[in-house]
Design a protein around this motif. Structure first.
Motif, PDB file in Angstrom:
ATOM      1  N   GLU A  70      36.570  24.522  43.466  1.00  0.00           N
ATOM      2  CA  GLU A  70      37.703  24.715  44.375  1.00  0.00           C
ATOM      3  C   GLU A  70      39.033  24.379  43.709  1.00  0.00           C
ATOM      4  OE1 GLU A  70      38.056  25.929  47.498  1.00  0.00           O
ATOM      5  OE2 GLU A  70      35.924  26.444  47.558  1.00  0.00           O
ATOM      6  N   ASP A  92      38.663  42.855  44.620  1.00  0.00           N
ATOM      7  CA  ASP A  92      39.669  41.842  44.290  1.00  0.00           C
ATOM      8  C   ASP A  92      39.632  40.644  45.242  1.00  0.00           C
ATOM      9  OD1 ASP A  92      40.722  43.271  46.429  1.00  0.00           O
ATOM     10  OD2 ASP A  92      42.778  43.252  45.649  1.00  0.00           O
ATOM     11  N   THR A  93      38.964  40.787  46.393  1.00  0.00           N
ATOM     12  CA  THR A  93      38.826  39.630  47.291  1.00  0.00           C
ATOM     13  C   THR A  93      37.847  38.604  46.729  1.00  0.00           C
ATOM     14  OG1 THR A  93      37.117  40.717  48.635  1.00  0.00           O
ATOM     15  CG2 THR A  93      39.410  40.953  49.368  1.00  0.00           C
ATOM     16  N   GLY A 115      37.953  37.613  43.577  1.00  0.00           N
ATOM     17  CA  GLY A 115      38.650  36.899  42.503  1.00  0.00           C
ATOM     18  C   GLY A 115      38.775  35.402  42.716  1.00  0.00           C
ATOM     19  N   PRO A 116      39.245  34.949  43.885  1.00  0.00           N
ATOM     20  CA  PRO A 116      39.375  33.510  44.095  1.00  0.00           C
ATOM     21  C   PRO A 116      38.052  32.748  44.070  1.00  0.00           C
ATOM     22  CG  PRO A 116      40.697  34.728  45.691  1.00  0.00           C
ATOM     23  CD  PRO A 116      39.854  35.730  44.958  1.00  0.00           C
ATOM     24  N   PRO A 138      34.240  36.086  51.347  1.00  0.00           N
ATOM     25  CA  PRO A 138      35.667  36.402  51.459  1.00  0.00           C
ATOM     26  C   PRO A 138      35.933  37.387  52.600  1.00  0.00           C
ATOM     27  CG  PRO A 138      34.707  37.613  49.639  1.00  0.00           C
ATOM     28  CD  PRO A 138      33.622  36.714  50.190  1.00  0.00           C
ATOM     29  N   HIS A 180      39.600  24.777  40.429  1.00  0.00           N
ATOM     30  CA  HIS A 180      39.706  25.565  39.197  1.00  0.00           C
ATOM     31  C   HIS A 180      39.539  24.727  37.937  1.00  0.00           C
ATOM     32  CE1 HIS A 180      41.141  29.231  41.351  1.00  0.00           C
ATOM     33  NE2 HIS A 180      41.323  28.294  42.269  1.00  0.00           N
TER      34      HIS A 180
END
Length: 190
Positions: free
Chosen positions: A97, A34-35, A37-38, A28, A99
């Motif tokens: 990718e 928090d970067t 998270g995805p 990321p 989810h």
């Protein structure tokens, strides 16, 4: 042909598959937690598939220890298994990718089902080559895990369209069942 060449080729393919899967984890931009998270769905898909590939590698290793010679049908059955295993990185990436949505989860189940069928076909080819007195046939026995796993995948595929979370839970459950070491072949070889 001896089994060493078959084992080395298969090990190489499986190592490449794991490498391809980890390359789906993109670094990321940013230095805060928090970067990350995805990346969580992609990472979870990677963990699940890493476990599955590891299970296949481990069981394949034991399976090949029962061999004394490699026949043409065994070579083709092994290649068939490697083909389906090679699709795991694609379905893993697509599932992560997106989810864990319905269609990627269903396709993941199709690939897992085909891997299970291909593994069973490889077992059958080895048992046929070993004849009526098959060491592998004695080791495998009734094979409740080998019989239950495809049924779980068959249930998870349509379940993906109703609840991808439940379908994924079935995939995790099958992996957990296989994480318990299967020592049947080791016992017969001893």
């Amino acid at each position: 042909m001896g089994k060493n060449r078959l084992e080395a080729f298969s090990d190489g393919v499986i190592a490449i598959l794991i490498t391809i899967m980890v390359l789906e984890l993109k670094v990321p931009h940013g230095d805060r937690l928090d970067t990350l998270g995805p990346l969580i769905p992609v990472f979870l898909g990677y963990v699940l598939s890493f476990v599955y590939v590891g299970i296949y590698w481990n069981n394949h290793h034991h399976l090949l220890h029962t061999l004394h010679k490699v026949t043409g049908p065994i070579l083709w059955a092994n290649l068939h298994l490697l083909f389906w295993l090679s699709l795991i990185p694609f379905t893993t990436g697509w599932m992560g990718e997106n989810h864990f949505t319905a269609v990627p989860c269903a396709l993941y189940g199709v690939v897992m089902l085909m891997c299970a069928i291909a593994y069973w076909l490889l077992q059958q080819a080895i048992m046929a080559a070993q004849g009526a007195d098959s060491l592998l046939r004695r080791a495998v026995g009734r094979d409740w895990k080998g019989n239950a796993s495809p049924l779980a995948y068959l249930a998870a595929i349509p379940l993906s369209f109703w609840s991808p979370v439940l379908a994924t839970s079935l995939y995790v459950l099958v992996a957990l069942v296989w994480l318990v070491p299967d020592r049947r072949i080791e016992h017969v070889l001893d």
